[in-house]
Design a protein around this motif. Sequence first.
Motif, PDB file in Angstrom:
ATOM      1  N   ILE A 466      48.483  34.412  94.578  1.00 54.18           N
ATOM      2  CA  ILE A 466      47.707  35.284  95.470  1.00 54.18           C
ATOM      3  C   ILE A 466      46.215  35.182  95.162  1.00 54.18           C
ATOM      4  CG2 ILE A 466      47.207  37.709  96.001  1.00 54.18           C
ATOM      5  CD1 ILE A 466      50.275  38.199  95.599  1.00 54.18           C
ATOM      6  N   ARG A 467      45.886  35.242  93.870  1.00 60.60           N
ATOM      7  CA  ARG A 467      44.472  35.206  93.486  1.00 60.60           C
ATOM      8  C   ARG A 467      43.816  33.892  93.910  1.00 60.60           C
ATOM      9  NH1 ARG A 467      41.420  33.513  89.324  1.00 60.60           N
ATOM     10  NH2 ARG A 467      39.550  34.744  88.881  1.00 60.60           N
ATOM     11  N   LYS A 468      44.540  32.782  93.783  1.00 57.64           N
ATOM     12  CA  LYS A 468      43.987  31.478  94.165  1.00 57.64           C
ATOM     13  C   LYS A 468      43.732  31.382  95.666  1.00 57.64           C
ATOM     14  CE  LYS A 468      45.163  27.860  90.866  1.00 57.64           C
ATOM     15  NZ  LYS A 468      45.914  26.596  90.674  1.00 57.64           N
ATOM     16  N   HIS A 469      44.511  32.126  96.448  1.00 61.01           N
ATOM     17  CA  HIS A 469      44.462  31.953  97.902  1.00 61.01           C
ATOM     18  C   HIS A 469      43.818  33.123  98.641  1.00 61.01           C
ATOM     19  CE1 HIS A 469      47.426  28.918  96.676  1.00 61.01           C
ATOM     20  NE2 HIS A 469      47.017  28.268  97.741  1.00 61.01           N
ATOM     21  N   LYS A 470      43.330  34.106  97.912  1.00 56.88           N
ATOM     22  CA  LYS A 470      42.585  35.202  98.531  1.00 56.88           C
ATOM     23  C   LYS A 470      41.206  35.263  97.874  1.00 56.88           C
ATOM     24  CE  LYS A 470      46.529  38.058  99.954  1.00 56.88           C
ATOM     25  NZ  LYS A 470      46.307  37.867 101.403  1.00 56.88           N
ATOM     26  N   GLU A 471      40.225  34.679  98.554  1.00 55.87           N
ATOM     27  CA  GLU A 471      38.892  34.555  97.961  1.00 55.87           C
ATOM     28  C   GLU A 471      38.253  35.902  97.662  1.00 55.87           C
ATOM     29  OE1 GLU A 471      36.148  31.932  99.788  1.00 55.87           O
ATOM     30  OE2 GLU A 471      37.334  30.135  99.324  1.00 55.87           O
ATOM     31  N   LEU A 523      51.870  43.097  97.364  1.00 57.72           N
ATOM     32  CA  LEU A 523      52.762  42.954  96.221  1.00 57.72           C
ATOM     33  C   LEU A 523      52.905  44.310  95.534  1.00 57.72           C
ATOM     34  CD1 LEU A 523      54.333  40.763  94.561  1.00 57.72           C
ATOM     35  CD2 LEU A 523      52.300  40.638  93.085  1.00 57.72           C
ATOM     36  N   GLY A 524      54.105  44.616  95.081  1.00 58.71           N
ATOM     37  CA  GLY A 524      54.352  45.853  94.347  1.00 58.71           C
ATOM     38  C   GLY A 524      55.369  45.603  93.248  1.00 58.71           C
ATOM     39  N   ASN A 525      55.296  46.392  92.183  1.00 59.60           N
ATOM     40  CA  ASN A 525      56.213  46.137  91.075  1.00 59.60           C
ATOM     41  C   ASN A 525      57.565  46.828  91.226  1.00 59.60           C
ATOM     42  OD1 ASN A 525      55.283  48.715  90.557  1.00 59.60           O
ATOM     43  ND2 ASN A 525      54.842  48.379  88.390  1.00 59.60           N
ATOM     44  N   ARG A 539      56.097  55.837  92.083  1.00 59.25           N
ATOM     45  CA  ARG A 539      57.090  56.022  91.035  1.00 59.25           C
ATOM     46  C   ARG A 539      56.478  55.754  89.663  1.00 59.25           C
ATOM     47  NH1 ARG A 539      60.847  52.541  95.019  1.00 59.25           N
ATOM     48  NH2 ARG A 539      58.716  51.889  95.525  1.00 59.25           N
ATOM     49  N   PRO A 540      57.201  56.099  88.561  1.00 53.66           N
ATOM     50  CA  PRO A 540      56.646  55.874  87.219  1.00 53.66           C
ATOM     51  C   PRO A 540      56.165  54.435  87.027  1.00 53.66           C
ATOM     52  CG  PRO A 540      58.625  57.206  87.062  1.00 53.66           C
ATOM     53  CD  PRO A 540      58.505  56.798  88.505  1.00 53.66           C
ATOM     54  N   TYR A 541      54.938  54.318  86.591  1.00 48.74           N
ATOM     55  CA  TYR A 541      54.303  53.027  86.309  1.00 48.74           C
ATOM     56  C   TYR A 541      54.381  52.067  87.507  1.00 48.74           C
ATOM     57  CZ  TYR A 541      54.191  54.943  81.655  1.00 48.74           C
ATOM     58  OH  TYR A 541      53.938  55.775  80.583  1.00 48.74           O
ATOM     59  N   GLU A 542      54.279  52.635  88.691  1.00 51.35           N
ATOM     60  CA  GLU A 542      54.274  51.800  89.889  1.00 51.35           C
ATOM     61  C   GLU A 542      52.860  51.258  90.129  1.00 51.35           C
ATOM     62  OE1 GLU A 542      55.890  51.548  94.457  1.00 51.35           O
ATOM     63  OE2 GLU A 542      55.905  53.507  93.463  1.00 51.35           O
ATOM     64  N   ALA A 543      52.798  49.983  90.543  1.00 47.39           N
ATOM     65  CA  ALA A 543      51.526  49.346  90.879  1.00 47.39           C
ATOM     66  C   ALA A 543      51.649  48.683  92.244  1.00 47.39           C
ATOM     67  CB  ALA A 543      51.151  48.318  89.822  1.00 47.39           C
ATOM     68  N   LEU A 544      50.596  48.841  93.050  1.00 46.18           N
ATOM     69  CA  LEU A 544      50.607  48.325  94.419  1.00 46.18           C
ATOM     70  C   LEU A 544      49.327  47.546  94.699  1.00 46.18           C
ATOM     71  CD1 LEU A 544      51.647  51.674  96.178  1.00 46.18           C
ATOM     72  CD2 LEU A 544      53.166  49.733  95.701  1.00 46.18           C
ATOM     73  N   MET A 545      49.478  46.440  95.391  1.00 44.76           N
ATOM     74  CA  MET A 545      48.331  45.720  95.929  1.00 44.76           C
ATOM     75  C   MET A 545      48.501  45.678  97.442  1.00 44.76           C
ATOM     76  SD  MET A 545      46.928  41.816  95.253  1.00 44.76           S
ATOM     77  CE  MET A 545      46.328  42.160  93.597  1.00 44.76           C
ATOM     78  N   LEU A 546      47.517  46.224  98.155  1.00 40.48           N
ATOM     79  CA  LEU A 546      47.580  46.297  99.615  1.00 40.48           C
ATOM     80  C   LEU A 546      46.345  45.629 100.209  1.00 40.48           C
ATOM     81  CD1 LEU A 546      48.270  49.583  98.484  1.00 40.48           C
ATOM     82  CD2 LEU A 546      49.643  49.261 100.532  1.00 40.48           C
TER      83      LEU A 546
END
Length: 549
Positions: A466-471, A523-525, A539-546
């Motif tokens: 994702i990081r490589k393809h989202k400038e 992406l979400g964990n 939720r506990p220790y949930e991480a989200l990228m939107l």
Amino acid sequence: MKEWQKETVYQIYPRSFQDSNGDGIGDINGIISRLDYLQKLGIGLVWLTPMYVSPGNDNGYDIADYYQIDPVFGTMADFEHLLKEAHKRDIKIIMDMVLNHTSDQNPWFKEALKSKNNPYHDFYIWRDPLDGHEPNNWVSKFSGSAWKYVPELDQYYLHLYDVTMPDLNWRNEELRKEIFTMLQFWAKRGIDGFRLDVINNISKTKEMPNDTFKTPLDDGRNFYTNGPHVHEYIHEMYEKVFGPNNFITVGELSSTPISEAVKYTNPKRQELSMAFTFHHVKVDYTNGKKWTLGHYKLTDLTSILSEWQVKMDQQGGWNALFWNNHDQPRAISRFTDDDKYRNQSAKLLAMVEFGLKGTPYIYQGDEIAMKNAYFTDIKQYNDHESINAYNELINNGVDKALAIKILQQKSRENARLPMQWDSTKNYGFTTGEPWLKPLHHDDYSVEKVLKMKDNVFDFYRALIFIRKHKEVLIDGDYKLLNPEDNSVYSYERFNEKRKILVMANFTAQEQKRTIPAGFDLVLGNYGGLQLDDETVTMRPYEALMLEKR
């Protein structure tokens, strides 16, 4: 934008990565055998901690011979084979280099001990006794005085670190020439850059006065950290070595303010590519003191990260992003939950790091959620810093149980456990007896994790892709959202075309937060997300990228 800014670095601590010959110590051929694993992960650069000839008093950071691979790791032919195989897989190799000090077994220092008139004597920092005592009150990073008396010369030499590691005198032009020649030697071998250990300490003030000890940081560092000539010395290295070889360089810059870190890493100044700084991993130091049982507030952590994100970007600097390395206990054990929510915690830390601006570093084992060692006896430690700290704690009246608990939380030995590859004896690290053996039984390994659904390894792979393809994640601006939120870390990355939102719940409790309209999950964990209108239940220790559509 430089190509290396899109890449992810993987740090290898060779001693603990993979043993190929059964002697219990990781080696070069072991690394070669795992290059396909690193390629699968998506790694573009590998940083190798020191493998030079060394007595090992600081696990290789005490270099006795700058020109030779320590036989415990292999041969120069093995190293050149490693370079060739890595490059075949489009993986660049960055070597660790220690230029602040050498081992006392280095030929330079052996010559320096012979006479005050020996040309190599001035390669190190010597002072005559002051009223029969040390020249000043500076304290070694490894405890005790930073000075060692040599009766034969009636002089003290400076050692900011272990007593067997005398500091080099960068004011000496002949020393600098020797160093540049040595760096070129490795450039000719075909390496791609250097990670420069404690490089901001190489220039000491000429007078070297006593420090005041008004704060825990007043131990002498006020007179050698980011010293008077450090930038000109590094620029000279750039002109002679880094620039001509198109090297990628990262400087370890402990106790460095942003104003100085910018100078080191702004491309116009021609010094370093990026900066390792440690303010965020000192957030659980009690009143600035490391060897305490510390706790942290999320708002303190997010404030530090955010200040570095914004100010480095504004002034043209570049961050090296990390949670873990060979000198830090595992972040999963410090800042999150390495037990009940182990997978979620590992993924949360990864997402927070990869969403920030800078070059992300993965320390071996991060990608399988490795955790602290939790040693229960000081005899299980090899690390001099940890052993010295333990003895000092005991001498200051701290009981043994608390001292061990402090080491369980803060010792860098936690990060040096052998890599956990499979379910066989010693996790497949070695067929012999490992140099450092974990106490706890931990069933996590590469073999097991790769069989898990939605595993940590694949989560890292996704983030790297994702990081490589989202400038926007490379060049976008940063903005901290809700700075007073002590449970959820939320920030935006944005440029003229795109906007990314990262949210991370650093608690074991559900947290309800608002998400602006028009954002889709990248992406979400936990996989999906629990969204009701614009309210997300994290939720506990949930991480989200939107991402905003």
